[in-house]
Design an enzyme around this catalytic site. Structure first.
Site, short mmCIF file in Angstrom:
data_model
loop_
_atom_site.label_atom_id
_atom_site.label_comp_id
_atom_site.label_asym_id
_atom_site.label_seq_id
_atom_site.Cartn_x
_atom_site.Cartn_y
_atom_site.Cartn_z
N HIS A 72 37.87 39.97 37.63
CA HIS A 72 36.58 39.26 36.97
C HIS A 72 35.87 40.09 36.19
O HIS A 72 35.40 41.12 36.82
CB HIS A 72 35.93 38.39 38.20
CG HIS A 72 36.88 37.68 39.15
ND1 HIS A 72 36.88 36.12 38.62
CD2 HIS A 72 37.45 37.81 40.31
CE1 HIS A 72 37.65 35.69 39.66
NE2 HIS A 72 38.12 36.61 40.56
N HIS B 202 44.85 30.13 43.25
CA HIS B 202 44.23 30.28 44.24
C HIS B 202 44.26 29.37 45.27
O HIS B 202 44.20 28.16 45.28
CB HIS B 202 42.31 30.18 43.78
CG HIS B 202 41.52 30.28 44.98
ND1 HIS B 202 40.71 31.51 44.74
CD2 HIS B 202 41.30 29.71 46.05
CE1 HIS B 202 39.95 31.41 45.68
NE2 HIS B 202 40.33 30.54 46.79
N HIS C 110 45.44 37.21 45.69
CA HIS C 110 44.85 37.44 47.02
C HIS C 110 45.11 36.91 48.23
O HIS C 110 44.47 36.45 49.06
CB HIS C 110 43.28 37.27 46.54
CG HIS C 110 42.65 36.21 46.13
ND1 HIS C 110 43.07 34.86 46.41
CD2 HIS C 110 41.98 35.99 44.97
CE1 HIS C 110 42.49 34.14 46.01
NE2 HIS C 110 41.78 34.72 44.79
C1 NCD Z 1 35.70 35.30 42.86
C2 NCD Z 1 34.62 35.41 41.93
O1 NCD Z 1 33.40 35.78 42.29
O2 NCD Z 1 34.64 34.93 40.80
N1 NCD Z 1 35.02 35.40 44.03
C3 NCD Z 1 35.86 35.78 45.33
O3 NCD Z 1 35.27 35.48 46.40
N2 NCD Z 1 37.10 36.03 45.27
C4 NCD Z 1 36.63 34.12 42.48
C5 NCD Z 1 37.65 34.14 43.25
O4 NCD Z 1 38.79 34.81 42.88
O5 NCD Z 1 38.13 33.46 44.15
ZN ZN Z 2 39.37 36.34 41.76
#
Ligand code: NCD
Ligand code: ZN
Length: 348
Positions: free
Chosen positions: A20, A140, A175
């Protein structure tokens, strides 16, 4: 403590297949951190507004390249956020403007997913168009209507169904956090792979709520049980080409984390490689470290070998308490490895 790795060694520049990068000042602040550690990165589209069409995708890529500055090895691989309303034509235009993947967020599953897909079945035609364009589907994989620890397991049948209906679509379950997700990915054909983060390899739910509440390691999907973490560790250290690194590094300002409605996301970009080297020295081999961080992901995404390499030296440093206004993983604690600036592989 076992020291199976030499005190200095080089690897091809690692890639990060889930990252991100945010927007505006945050983008300017956090892109260089990522570019200091990684070459090719899969950039998530959950900005506000989201990356949905070829115009926003191209503009976002330009902004990222500008923010990266003097880092010629840094290549953002762009994604778009899937909507039920994407037509085959819209998907074709995205592919033509250089999109690598489309990202499926079930509605409400995570940060900025309020505009995600509410009826996954309604996105089937989008998957068909992506398969036709040879775009990767990043998922996701959580069903937000389930109990929080069961959300990933509850989503697995949908992944199974997508894989069976679109046998030529490359699918990355992002993930992953559970032993059952590892099993499913292993059982499905070669067009299905998974990313694993460094925090899910190292931590369980205990890190978030086992002692004092630690919002800085709260993320979606949440870390699960010790046996899940062990299954992820075995997958990462295995010979399977299906498991590779995606950091899910996701910076949120301190105020958004230390809050009565704290955001999900862990900032790991600056510490991911030192922590991964340490993890693989304890649980894997140099070969599994290289496969996980430098080889399997790029093969799955059909990206050429890196022209760059990095030298890592066993030289401890203390992770800063903050990067800008974001608290990183392992803040204030020592990590054991220092990375050089990437250099071109001679003769390459
Ligand atoms: C991610 C984000 O902050 O954009 N947050 C997370 O908890 N992993 C979004 C995501 O990948 O789920
Ligand atoms: Zn993410």
């Amino acid at each position: 403590m076992s020291r199976q790795f030499p005190d200095t060694f080089s690897l091809p520049l690692p890639d990060d297949f889930h990252l991100h990068l945010r927007q505006d000042e945050a983008l300017l602040r956090y892109v260089p951190d990522a570019a200091a550690s990684f070459g090719r990165v899969i950039v998530m589209p959950n900005t506000t507004p989201p990356i949905r069409d070829e115009h926003s995708l191209s503009r976002y890529r330009e902004q990222i390249m500008t923010a990266a500055g003097d880092a010629p090895w840094f290549v953002p691989l762009m994604t778009f956020k899937i909507a039920e309303s994407h037509t085959a034509d819209a998907v074709r235009r995205l592919a033509e403007s250089g999109a690598t993947a489309g990202k499926l967020y079930p509605q409400g599953a995570t940060t900025n997913a309020e505009d995600g897909v509410s009826d996954i079945r309604a996105a089937w035609p989008v998957f068909a168009a992506m398969e036709a364009q040879d775009l990767v589907l990043c998922i996701h994989g959580e069903d937000p209507s389930s109990f929080v620890l069961d959300r990933e397991d509850a989503f697995l049948p949908i992944v199974d169904q997508i894989a069976s209906d679109f046998p030529r679509l490359r699918i990355v379950l992002e993930h992953i956090t559970t032993a059952r997700a590892v099993d499913l990915v292993l059982r499905l054909p070669d067009n299905v792979a998974a990313t694993i983060t460094v925090h899910h390899l190292l931590l369980t739910l205990d890190a978030i709520i086992g002692g004092f509440l630690n919002p800085h390691v709260f993320c979606k999907p949440v870390m699960k049980r010790p046996e899940d973490r062990e299954a992820l560790a075995r997958a990462a250290c295995s010979d399977s080409p299906k498991f590779f690194f995606g950091s899910d590094s996701a910076p949120h300002p301190i105020g958004a984390k230390e809050s009565s409605c704290g955001c999900a996301g862990v900032y790991t970009a600056p510490v991911a490689m030192p922590l991964l080297i340490d993890f693989f020295e304890r649980h894997g081999t140099m070969e599994s470290l290289r496969a996980f961080c430098c080889e399997r992901g790029r093969r799955f995404y059909r990206v050429p070998p890196s022209d760059y390499e990095v030298t890592y030296t066993r030289e401890a440093w203390t992770v800063p308490a903050t990067y800008g206004d974001v608290v990183p993983l392992n803040a204030g604690r020592a990590v054991s490895w220092t990375a050089s600036r990437p250099t071109i592989i001679s003769g390459g």
